[in-house]
Design a protein around this motif. Structure first.
Motif, PDB file in Angstrom:
ATOM      1  N   ALA A   1       0.844  -1.191   0.000  1.00 49.10           N
ATOM      2  CA  ALA A   1       0.000   0.000   0.000  1.00 49.10           C
ATOM      3  C   ALA A   1       0.881   1.243   0.000  1.00 49.10           C
ATOM      4  O   ALA A   1       1.921   1.274   0.659  1.00 49.10           O
ATOM      5  CB  ALA A   1      -0.914  -0.001   1.224  1.00 49.10           C
ATOM      6  N   ASN A   2       0.447   2.245  -0.761  1.00 50.05           N
ATOM      7  CA  ASN A   2       1.195   3.491  -0.799  1.00 50.05           C
ATOM      8  C   ASN A   2       0.243   4.665  -0.949  1.00 50.05           C
ATOM      9  O   ASN A   2      -0.899   4.504  -1.377  1.00 50.05           O
ATOM     10  CB  ASN A   2       2.237   3.472  -1.924  1.00 50.05           C
ATOM     11  N   VAL A   3       0.733   5.831  -0.563  1.00 51.45           N
ATOM     12  CA  VAL A   3      -0.058   7.042  -0.641  1.00 51.45           C
ATOM     13  C   VAL A   3       0.741   8.106  -1.379  1.00 51.45           C
ATOM     14  O   VAL A   3       1.965   8.175  -1.247  1.00 51.45           O
ATOM     15  CB  VAL A   3      -0.492   7.526   0.768  1.00 51.45           C
TER      16      VAL A   3
ATOM     17  N   LEU B   1       4.665  17.172  -4.166  1.00 51.67           N
ATOM     18  CA  LEU B   1       4.380  15.743  -4.206  1.00 51.67           C
ATOM     19  C   LEU B   1       5.105  15.061  -3.052  1.00 51.67           C
ATOM     20  O   LEU B   1       6.320  15.199  -2.908  1.00 51.67           O
ATOM     21  CB  LEU B   1       4.836  15.128  -5.533  1.00 51.67           C
ATOM     22  N   ILE B   2       4.351  14.356  -2.239  1.00 45.55           N
ATOM     23  CA  ILE B   2       4.913  13.539  -1.161  1.00 45.55           C
ATOM     24  C   ILE B   2       4.315  12.148  -1.351  1.00 45.55           C
ATOM     25  O   ILE B   2       3.095  11.998  -1.413  1.00 45.55           O
ATOM     26  CB  ILE B   2       4.539  14.082   0.232  1.00 45.55           C
ATOM     27  N   ALA B   3       5.186  11.150  -1.469  1.00 43.76           N
ATOM     28  CA  ALA B   3       4.688   9.798  -1.715  1.00 43.76           C
ATOM     29  C   ALA B   3       5.538   8.793  -0.966  1.00 43.76           C
ATOM     30  O   ALA B   3       6.751   8.959  -0.854  1.00 43.76           O
ATOM     31  CB  ALA B   3       4.721   9.504  -3.210  1.00 43.76           C
ATOM     32  N   PHE B   4       4.890   7.768  -0.420  1.00 42.52           N
ATOM     33  CA  PHE B   4       5.620   6.703   0.260  1.00 42.52           C
ATOM     34  C   PHE B   4       4.721   5.504   0.493  1.00 42.52           C
ATOM     35  O   PHE B   4       3.503   5.602   0.395  1.00 42.52           O
ATOM     36  CB  PHE B   4       6.200   7.201   1.592  1.00 42.52           C
ATOM     37  N   ASP B   5       5.367   4.382   0.790  1.00 45.19           N
ATOM     38  CA  ASP B   5       4.638   3.167   1.120  1.00 45.19           C
ATOM     39  C   ASP B   5       4.159   3.248   2.562  1.00 45.19           C
ATOM     40  O   ASP B   5       4.862   3.759   3.435  1.00 45.19           O
ATOM     41  CB  ASP B   5       5.542   1.944   0.945  1.00 45.19           C
TER      42      ASP B   5
END
Length: 126
Positions: A27-29, A38-42
């Motif tokens: 799962a990631n956001v 943009l901030i993204a991580f699992d």
């Protein structure tokens, strides 16, 4: 996924910030700010552990509509112990591989209770 999520958000032409949750094997956001940040991580395991568990215990590829998990009970002690792992204490951005977690912490539970506990684990990680 973050680039794809960004493209989707841009297509929406939203003036607001948007968060997109992807629950795949992991799962990631992705957070796309109104200013383009943009901030993204699992967030942790997604459906991979549940799918592996269901495949092992029923021969099916997934828990359709959560039917197996709905019949089970979450083992709260096991869940709390697994959520106490160091990975969950790290701040984002962070990334993991589908194989960084395994389903062995629910070994010994019934198929239903294992599915329920793994489902609760995924939800709590998110």
């Amino acid at each position: 996924m973050p680039l794809y999520h960004t493209a989707l958000v841009r297509k929406l032409k939203s003036e607001e910030s948007v968060a997109v949750l992807n629950v795949g094997g992991v799962a990631n956001v992705s957070f796309v700010g109104s200013d383009g940040t943009l901030i993204a991580f699992d967030t942790g395991p997604g459906n991979a552990l549940i799918d592996d568990w269901v495949r092992q215990h029923t021969g099916k590829g997934l828990d359709l509509d959560g039917r197996l998990a709905a019949k089970g009970r979450v083992d709260e002690a096991i869940l709390a112990q697994e959520l106490n792992k160091d990975w969950f204490k790290k701040s984002g951005p962070k990334s993991l591989d589908r194989l960084d977690f395994n389903m062995h912490f629910v070994d010994g539970l019934s198929p239903e209770d294992g599915a329920a506990t793994l489902t609760a684990f995924t939800a709590a990680a998110i």
